[in-house]
Write an enzyme that holds these catalytic residues in place. Structure first.
Site, PDB file in Angstrom:
ATOM      1  N   LYS A 119     -47.298   5.656   5.212  1.00 39.65           N
ATOM      2  CA  LYS A 119     -48.593   6.314   5.449  1.00 39.65           C
ATOM      3  C   LYS A 119     -48.734   6.719   6.921  1.00 39.65           C
ATOM      4  O   LYS A 119     -49.062   7.857   7.232  1.00 39.65           O
ATOM      5  CB  LYS A 119     -49.755   5.372   5.061  1.00 39.65           C
ATOM      6  N   ARG A 170     -59.050   0.480   0.059  1.00 38.93           N
ATOM      7  CA  ARG A 170     -58.069  -0.416  -0.566  1.00 38.93           C
ATOM      8  C   ARG A 170     -58.639  -1.217  -1.706  1.00 38.93           C
ATOM      9  O   ARG A 170     -57.946  -2.040  -2.284  1.00 38.93           O
ATOM     10  CB  ARG A 170     -57.572  -1.424   0.454  1.00 38.93           C
ATOM     11  N   ARG A 208     -39.246  -2.192  10.647  1.00 40.47           N
ATOM     12  CA  ARG A 208     -40.115  -1.285  11.415  1.00 40.47           C
ATOM     13  C   ARG A 208     -40.237  -1.739  12.873  1.00 40.47           C
ATOM     14  O   ARG A 208     -40.341  -2.925  13.166  1.00 40.47           O
ATOM     15  CB  ARG A 208     -41.515  -1.240  10.794  1.00 40.47           C
ATOM     16  N   ARG A 268     -44.487  -5.763  14.356  1.00 39.46           N
ATOM     17  CA  ARG A 268     -45.816  -6.244  13.987  1.00 39.46           C
ATOM     18  C   ARG A 268     -45.745  -7.679  13.461  1.00 39.46           C
ATOM     19  O   ARG A 268     -44.793  -8.033  12.769  1.00 39.46           O
ATOM     20  CB  ARG A 268     -46.383  -5.330  12.888  1.00 39.46           C
ATOM     21  N   ARG A 283     -48.806  -9.292   1.090  1.00 31.13           N
ATOM     22  CA  ARG A 283     -49.405  -7.951   1.183  1.00 31.13           C
ATOM     23  C   ARG A 283     -49.135  -7.161  -0.098  1.00 31.13           C
ATOM     24  O   ARG A 283     -49.999  -6.416  -0.571  1.00 31.13           O
ATOM     25  CB  ARG A 283     -48.837  -7.207   2.402  1.00 31.13           C
TER      26      ARG A 283
END
Ligand code: AP5
Ligand code: MG
Ligand code: ZN
Length: 217
Positions: free
Chosen positions: A13, A88, A127, A160, A171
């Site tokens: 996203k 969400r 990431r 992160r 998640r």
């Protein structure tokens, strides 16, 4: 152009919102980025959000809806926006409909970046993000030219706190329980388009732009 960019955790996203910002000149509104900024600043909002984010749980709806409502009222949203990571839950989606209708606006498109669960943990764990400009990289799929250094600005890359396999599992289950129902929600409203997020980054962006070129401004 009023858009929602949906998709499971680490689907892409943020990566693609950044491209759409350049292309359509409308702001990206990422609730995750807003919460991370608040955590960094140590504000009351940051304190509330930190606990939830650490475990991969959702920040309570009333808190999240409040910050989005405030953000959408800012002048830079007058020509449109890209919501990234909001809504969400069905409650958040209902609240968004009300915020928009109260201000005489409507959603144009809900784009869902579809990536199967088995790919998402690898995307999250690999990431890396620039501390200075926020650019997103991936150690395997989109590496920076020089290890741990941002190509754009020379800033240091970091990982992160919630990008580890354990938090990611949580998640993903939160996504299944609370966010996946929004696919049906937006299909019913006739706004939903799915994009194949397993393709290379440039091709996913191209598909998103193609869908959006049919949306009138
Ligand atoms: P948030 O920051 O929104 O996290 P998320 O939804 O889990 O999504 P990510 O930011 O992890 O992934 P992304 O889809 O942006 O992927 P990216 O482009 O970086 O939210 C964090 C937390 O905040 C939540 O857990 C919750 O606690 C709280 N929160 C946020 N919003 C909330 C809300 N509305 N309500 C309640 N709580 C909320 O890409 C991922 C990686 O993949 C990158 O390394 C990238 O380079 C790579 N990649 C991207 N595209 C491709 C591709 N096509 N091929 C290969 N690799 C790719
Ligand atoms: Mg993101
Ligand atoms: Zn940078």
């Amino acid at each position: 152009m009023q858009l929602i960019l949906m998709g499971p955790p680490a689907a892409g996203k943020g990566t693609h919102a950044a491209e759409l910002v350049k292309k359509f000149n409308i702001p990206q509104i990422s609730t995750g980025d807003m919460f991370r900024a608040a955590v960094k600043e140590g504000t009351e909002l940051g304190k509330k959000a930190a606990e939830c984010m650490k475990s991969g749980a959702l920040v309570p709806d009333e808190v999240t809806v409040g910050i989005v409502k405030e953000r959408l009222a800012k002048p830079d949203c007058s020509n449109g926006f890209i919501l990234d990571g909001f809504p969400r839950t069905v409650e958040q989606a209902d609240a968004l409909e009300k915020i928009l209708s109260d201000s005489g606006k409507k959603l144009d498109k809900v784009l869902n970046i579809h990536v199967p669960a088995e790919d998402l943990i690898e995307r999250a764990v690999g990431r890396r993000i620039c501390k200075t400009c926020g650019a997103t990289y991936h150690v395997k799929f989109n590496p920076s030219k020089k290890d741990s250094v941002c190509d754009n600005c020379g800033g240091e890359l970091y990982q992160r706190a919630d990008d580890n396999a354990d938090t990611m599992k949580n998640r993903l289950s939160v996504y299944e329980a609370s966010t996946r129902p929004l696919i049906e929600y937006y299909k019913k409203l006739g706004k939903y388009t799915e994009i194949d997020g397993r393709q290379p980054i440039g091709k996913v962006t191209e598909d998103l732009v193609k869908v959006l070129s049919s949306v009138k401004n």
